[in-house]
Design a protein around this motif. Structure first.
Motif, short mmCIF file in Angstrom:
data_model
loop_
_atom_site.label_atom_id
_atom_site.label_comp_id
_atom_site.label_asym_id
_atom_site.label_seq_id
_atom_site.Cartn_x
_atom_site.Cartn_y
_atom_site.Cartn_z
N PRO A 167 -9.50 -3.88 8.25
CA PRO A 167 -9.68 -4.37 6.87
C PRO A 167 -9.53 -5.89 6.80
N ILE A 221 0.82 -1.21 0.00
CA ILE A 221 0.00 0.00 0.00
C ILE A 221 0.86 1.27 0.00
N ASN A 240 -4.00 2.30 -4.83
CA ASN A 240 -3.29 1.51 -5.85
C ASN A 240 -3.91 1.66 -7.24
P1 GDP Z 1 -3.49 -4.07 -0.20
O1 GDP Z 1 -4.26 -5.36 -0.08
O2 GDP Z 1 -3.31 -3.63 -1.61
O3 GDP Z 1 -4.07 -3.00 0.68
O4 GDP Z 1 -2.01 -4.42 0.26
P2 GDP Z 1 -1.11 -4.42 1.57
O5 GDP Z 1 -0.65 -5.83 1.77
O6 GDP Z 1 -0.05 -3.40 1.39
O7 GDP Z 1 -2.01 -3.95 2.80
C1 GDP Z 1 -3.06 -4.72 3.32
C2 GDP Z 1 -3.55 -4.12 4.62
O8 GDP Z 1 -2.59 -4.37 5.66
C3 GDP Z 1 -3.80 -2.60 4.63
O9 GDP Z 1 -4.95 -2.35 5.39
C4 GDP Z 1 -2.57 -2.07 5.37
O10 GDP Z 1 -2.81 -0.84 6.03
C5 GDP Z 1 -2.35 -3.20 6.40
N1 GDP Z 1 -1.00 -3.25 6.99
C6 GDP Z 1 -0.70 -3.37 8.31
N2 GDP Z 1 0.61 -3.36 8.51
C7 GDP Z 1 1.20 -3.28 7.28
C8 GDP Z 1 2.55 -3.25 6.84
O11 GDP Z 1 3.50 -3.29 7.61
N3 GDP Z 1 2.76 -3.17 5.50
C9 GDP Z 1 1.72 -3.14 4.61
N4 GDP Z 1 1.99 -3.09 3.31
N5 GDP Z 1 0.43 -3.13 5.00
C10 GDP Z 1 0.17 -3.21 6.31
#
Ligand code: GDP
Length: 324
Positions: free
Chosen positions: A208, A70, A134
């Motif tokens: 989420p 994200i 995204n």
């Molecule tokens: P998304 O499915 O495209 O949103 O991909 P992500 O894997 O980046 O994020 C998924 C969810 O995990 C979002 O709600 C983020 O805010 C949460 N999240 C919690 N901790 C983290 C972290 O350390 N890294 C990322 N990338 N997301 C996190």
């Protein structure tokens, strides 16, 4: 696709491409072609055309892409849209010009509208607004899907797009800032355990919901799709179960053996509230996921400890290209 067919896996150094190569090798495919990023820049049209004319693949898995979590998607939208449009445009067109029998394009579940009804069906594509964090990446991937469909319509090709849910596994990017949530949390909890930190920050509210699929299950699904000449043009690939980020954080914390507190950092974005795919189309073709989330996290954690941590150590963000 016979065992001696020439199969090109674009993106074999990444999470998905490396899993597809593992799957094909385990099935004794003998002519798998891979080329590193240093040897061939897939954003360079001329170079890609030269490569295809030289190797003449019969089947292509298009798993090469610029990907990130994200924060990376929000920070580098220009890189995500430019590089992904170029890579997929060059490869899809080269497949057509070189009469590739079948090509499988890797999309993503983020192509679906932010508020799509759950579980998300393939026909929900382009039925509403995208998640802003995204959007650039999603627009590029949507263009790839539409390009495959347009070539199928106009040129009679048989290109397939698969939409995997949130993936994880060996060879993932474990960067603390740019990675997806699961590898980022493995890294963050382990670092906190090693350094002796009292608390670990998890981004967002923890509410989420995300569906996770081990990349070896995805690779198996991709093989099934390639084997079947009559699949629909677009196929979701998921595990069928989702959990909250708070539940995921607890699972990762237990696996890694961290005993401190989890704190939610609500200054960070949540992104889409929920992203559960309806995978009925692919399960109707005879594929089903085999790796539970618990087993998958343990497998990824062991890979991280064996290959990644010795390279990055406690003082590093983990960004060495996602490779050991
Ligand atoms: P998304 O499915 O495209 O949103 O991909 P992500 O894997 O980046 O994020 C998924 C969810 O995990 C979002 O709600 C983020 O805010 C949460 N999240 C919690 N901790 C983290 C972290 O350390 N890294 C990322 N990338 N997301 C996190």
């Amino acid at each position: 696709m016979d065992k001696n067919s020439r199969v090109y896996v674009a993106g074999h150094q990444g999470l998905v491409g490396s899993a597809i190569v593992r799957n094909l090798a385990a099935r004794d495919y003998s002519d798998i072609v891979c080329i590193t990023q240093a040897e061939l820049d897939l954003r360079d049209k001329q170079a890609v055309e030269g490569f295809f004319a030289r190797i003449k693949p019969e089947y292509v898995f298009l798993a090469a892409a610029r990907v990130g979590g994200i924060a990376a998607n929000s920070a580098y939208p220009a890189d995500f849209i430019r590089d992904n449009l170029a890579i997929q445009h060059n490869i899809i067109d080269a497949c057509y010009k070189n009469k590739v029998r079948r090509m499988l394009f890797l999309g993503s579940s983020c192509i679906y509208p932010k508020m799509a009804p759950q579980p998300i069906k393939e026909e929900d594509l382009l039925s509403g607004w995208l998640e802003p964090t995204n959007e650039a990446y999603a627009i590029a991937k949507i263009a790839g899907i539409k390009m495959c469909q347009a070539y199928n319509r106009q040129y009679g090709t048989n290109y397939i797009s698969v939409m995997p849910t949130n993936l994880y596994g060996p060879n993932d990017n474990f960067d603390l800032n740019d990675a997806h949530v699961l590898p980022a949390l493995i890294h963050r909890f382990y670092k906190a355990r090693v350094i002796g930190e009292d608390e670990v920050k998890v981004w967002g509210s923890g509410t989420p919901r995300r569906e996770f699929l081990h990349v070896d299950d995805l690779a198996d699904a991709c093989w099934h799709v390639m084997q079947n000449p009559n699949t629909p043009e677009i196929l979701n690939i998921g595990s069928g179960k989702d959990i909250t980020i708070a539940e995921l954080a607890k699972l990762v914390k237990e696996t890694v053996g961290y005993t401190g507190e989890i704190v939610f950092d609500t200054s960070r974005p949540d992104g889409t509230p929920r992203k559960l795919l309806d995978s009925n189309r692919i399960t109707a073709l005879g594929w089903e996921p085999r790796i539970s989330l618990k087993e998958g996290i343990e497998n990824t954690w062991r890979w991280f400890l064996e290959y990644k941590w010795p390279v990055i150590g406690p003082n590093n963000n983990g960004n060495n290209g996602g490779m050991p």
